[in-house]
Motif scaffolding. Sequence first.
Motif, PDB file in Angstrom:
ATOM      1  N   GLY A   3       0.704  -1.416  -0.023  1.00 26.67           N
ATOM      2  CA  GLY A   3       0.107   0.125   0.101  1.00 26.67           C
ATOM      3  C   GLY A   3       0.859   1.106  -0.070  1.00 26.67           C
ATOM      4  O   GLY A   3       0.262   2.402  -0.154  1.00 26.67           O
ATOM      5  N   GLN A   4       2.083   1.270   0.173  1.00 19.16           N
ATOM      6  CA  GLN A   4       3.071   2.253   0.074  1.00 19.16           C
ATOM      7  C   GLN A   4       3.684   2.648  -1.066  1.00 19.16           C
ATOM      8  O   GLN A   4       3.967   1.367  -1.873  1.00 19.16           O
ATOM      9  CB  GLN A   4       4.028   2.447   1.321  1.00 19.16           C
ATOM     10  CG  GLN A   4       3.527   2.364   2.806  1.00 19.16           C
ATOM     11  CD  GLN A   4       4.729   2.243   3.615  1.00 19.16           C
ATOM     12  OE1 GLN A   4       5.354   1.511   3.519  1.00 19.16           O
ATOM     13  NE2 GLN A   4       4.451   3.267   4.505  1.00 19.16           N
ATOM     14  N   GLN A   5       4.019   3.702  -1.464  1.00 16.13           N
ATOM     15  CA  GLN A   5       4.533   3.890  -2.686  1.00 16.13           C
ATOM     16  C   GLN A   5       5.869   4.386  -2.418  1.00 16.13           C
ATOM     17  O   GLN A   5       6.506   4.792  -1.524  1.00 16.13           O
ATOM     18  CB  GLN A   5       4.069   5.097  -3.311  1.00 16.13           C
ATOM     19  CG  GLN A   5       2.657   5.408  -4.110  1.00 16.13           C
ATOM     20  CD  GLN A   5       2.618   4.422  -5.131  1.00 16.13           C
ATOM     21  OE1 GLN A   5       3.592   4.050  -6.063  1.00 16.13           O
ATOM     22  NE2 GLN A   5       1.442   3.827  -5.242  1.00 16.13           N
ATOM     23  N   PRO A   6       6.891   3.324  -3.241  1.00 16.25           N
ATOM     24  CA  PRO A   6       8.432   3.488  -3.113  1.00 16.25           C
ATOM     25  C   PRO A   6       8.689   4.996  -3.136  1.00 16.25           C
ATOM     26  O   PRO A   6       8.391   5.733  -4.034  1.00 16.25           O
ATOM     27  CB  PRO A   6       8.997   2.470  -3.816  1.00 16.25           C
ATOM     28  CG  PRO A   6       8.148   2.335  -5.046  1.00 16.25           C
ATOM     29  CD  PRO A   6       6.695   2.701  -4.140  1.00 16.25           C
ATOM     30  N   ILE A   7       9.855   5.536  -2.607  1.00 19.13           N
ATOM     31  CA  ILE A   7      10.359   6.708  -2.727  1.00 19.13           C
ATOM     32  C   ILE A   7      11.382   6.771  -3.692  1.00 19.13           C
ATOM     33  O   ILE A   7      12.261   5.909  -3.615  1.00 19.13           O
ATOM     34  CB  ILE A   7      10.970   7.408  -1.339  1.00 19.13           C
ATOM     35  CG1 ILE A   7       9.705   7.638  -0.340  1.00 19.13           C
ATOM     36  CG2 ILE A   7      11.727   8.731  -1.486  1.00 19.13           C
ATOM     37  CD1 ILE A   7      10.137   8.179   0.842  1.00 19.13           C
ATOM     38  N   TYR A   8      11.249   7.311  -4.755  1.00 16.57           N
ATOM     39  CA  TYR A   8      12.530   7.497  -5.667  1.00 16.57           C
ATOM     40  C   TYR A   8      12.604   8.618  -6.388  1.00 16.57           C
ATOM     41  O   TYR A   8      12.005   9.632  -6.296  1.00 16.57           O
ATOM     42  CB  TYR A   8      12.161   6.259  -6.958  1.00 16.57           C
ATOM     43  CG  TYR A   8      10.822   6.604  -7.416  1.00 16.57           C
ATOM     44  CD1 TYR A   8      10.868   7.365  -8.892  1.00 16.57           C
ATOM     45  CD2 TYR A   8       9.737   6.196  -7.365  1.00 16.57           C
ATOM     46  CE1 TYR A   8       9.866   7.516  -9.451  1.00 16.57           C
ATOM     47  CE2 TYR A   8       8.708   6.186  -8.034  1.00 16.57           C
ATOM     48  CZ  TYR A   8       8.477   7.125  -8.939  1.00 16.57           C
ATOM     49  OH  TYR A   8       7.408   7.375  -9.841  1.00 16.57           O
ATOM     50  N   ASN A  59       7.311  -1.062 -14.538  1.00 15.12           N
ATOM     51  CA  ASN A  59       7.236  -2.272 -14.549  1.00 15.12           C
ATOM     52  C   ASN A  59       8.287  -2.989 -14.017  1.00 15.12           C
ATOM     53  O   ASN A  59       8.218  -4.431 -13.522  1.00 15.12           O
ATOM     54  CB  ASN A  59       7.288  -3.208 -15.938  1.00 15.12           C
ATOM     55  CG  ASN A  59       6.166  -2.532 -16.690  1.00 15.12           C
ATOM     56  OD1 ASN A  59       6.183  -1.625 -17.805  1.00 15.12           O
ATOM     57  ND2 ASN A  59       4.858  -2.859 -16.242  1.00 15.12           N
ATOM     58  N   LEU A  60       9.347  -2.445 -13.490  1.00 20.76           N
ATOM     59  CA  LEU A  60      10.569  -2.981 -12.795  1.00 20.76           C
ATOM     60  C   LEU A  60      10.696  -2.593 -11.321  1.00 20.76           C
ATOM     61  O   LEU A  60      11.618  -2.724 -10.757  1.00 20.76           O
ATOM     62  CB  LEU A  60      11.820  -2.831 -13.504  1.00 20.76           C
ATOM     63  CG  LEU A  60      11.748  -3.460 -14.752  1.00 20.76           C
ATOM     64  CD1 LEU A  60      13.223  -2.867 -15.558  1.00 20.76           C
ATOM     65  CD2 LEU A  60      11.825  -4.799 -14.530  1.00 20.76           C
ATOM     66  N   MET A  61       9.676  -1.790 -10.860  1.00 19.41           N
ATOM     67  CA  MET A  61       9.747  -1.318  -9.485  1.00 19.41           C
ATOM     68  C   MET A  61       9.766  -2.092  -8.372  1.00 19.41           C
ATOM     69  O   MET A  61      10.390  -1.867  -7.506  1.00 19.41           O
ATOM     70  CB  MET A  61       8.494  -0.156  -9.458  1.00 19.41           C
ATOM     71  CG  MET A  61       8.755   1.227 -10.096  1.00 19.41           C
ATOM     72  SD  MET A  61      10.033   2.129  -9.515  1.00 19.41           S
ATOM     73  CE  MET A  61       9.872   2.228  -7.866  1.00 19.41           C
ATOM     74  N   ALA A  62       8.941  -3.373  -8.418  1.00 23.03           N
ATOM     75  CA  ALA A  62       8.981  -4.253  -7.366  1.00 23.03           C
ATOM     76  C   ALA A  62      10.253  -4.822  -7.232  1.00 23.03           C
ATOM     77  O   ALA A  62      10.995  -4.750  -6.253  1.00 23.03           O
ATOM     78  CB  ALA A  62       8.214  -5.361  -7.676  1.00 23.03           C
ATOM     79  N   LEU A  63      11.117  -5.153  -8.319  1.00 24.76           N
ATOM     80  CA  LEU A  63      12.474  -5.641  -8.378  1.00 24.76           C
ATOM     81  C   LEU A  63      13.570  -4.313  -7.817  1.00 24.76           C
ATOM     82  O   LEU A  63      14.248  -4.690  -6.976  1.00 24.76           O
ATOM     83  CB  LEU A  63      13.079  -6.052  -9.798  1.00 24.76           C
ATOM     84  CG  LEU A  63      14.447  -6.501  -9.898  1.00 24.76           C
ATOM     85  CD1 LEU A  63      14.667  -7.581  -9.039  1.00 24.76           C
ATOM     86  CD2 LEU A  63      14.702  -6.723 -11.299  1.00 24.76           C
ATOM     87  N   ALA A  64      13.374  -3.288  -8.235  1.00 24.07           N
ATOM     88  CA  ALA A  64      13.959  -2.290  -7.755  1.00 24.07           C
ATOM     89  C   ALA A  64      14.096  -1.953  -6.500  1.00 24.07           C
ATOM     90  O   ALA A  64      15.001  -1.643  -5.553  1.00 24.07           O
ATOM     91  CB  ALA A  64      13.600  -0.780  -8.708  1.00 24.07           C
ATOM     92  N   VAL A  65      12.630  -1.956  -5.804  1.00 18.64           N
ATOM     93  CA  VAL A  65      12.449  -1.905  -4.239  1.00 18.64           C
ATOM     94  C   VAL A  65      13.252  -2.943  -3.561  1.00 18.64           C
ATOM     95  O   VAL A  65      13.644  -2.716  -2.599  1.00 18.64           O
ATOM     96  CB  VAL A  65      11.083  -1.898  -3.956  1.00 18.64           C
ATOM     97  CG1 VAL A  65      10.827  -2.141  -2.575  1.00 18.64           C
ATOM     98  CG2 VAL A  65      10.219  -0.505  -4.517  1.00 18.64           C
ATOM     99  N   ALA A  66      13.212  -4.304  -4.028  1.00 23.06           N
ATOM    100  CA  ALA A  66      13.816  -5.380  -3.342  1.00 23.06           C
ATOM    101  C   ALA A  66      15.240  -5.119  -3.171  1.00 23.06           C
ATOM    102  O   ALA A  66      16.010  -5.583  -2.420  1.00 23.06           O
ATOM    103  CB  ALA A  66      13.402  -6.591  -4.226  1.00 23.06           C
TER     104      ALA A  66
END
Length: 67
Positions: free
Chosen positions: A3-8, A44-51
Amino acid sequence: MAGQQPIYISDSVASKDGSILTYRQLGKGPGVLLLHGGVQAAQNLMALAVALSGSFTVYILNRRGHG
């Protein structure tokens, strides 16, 4: 993180031929560059980037005509 937006950071650079390329940057540490496929964009790559962002500075480049 549900539910949170990653900070970038979202920014752009001019390529040698003058094209403007946008990218996202997040995390801290050694740099890692992620490139998306033909029918995708940086989001489309945000989940991988956050990880990866806990150990790396992640750059996700939008290819020409995407994002």
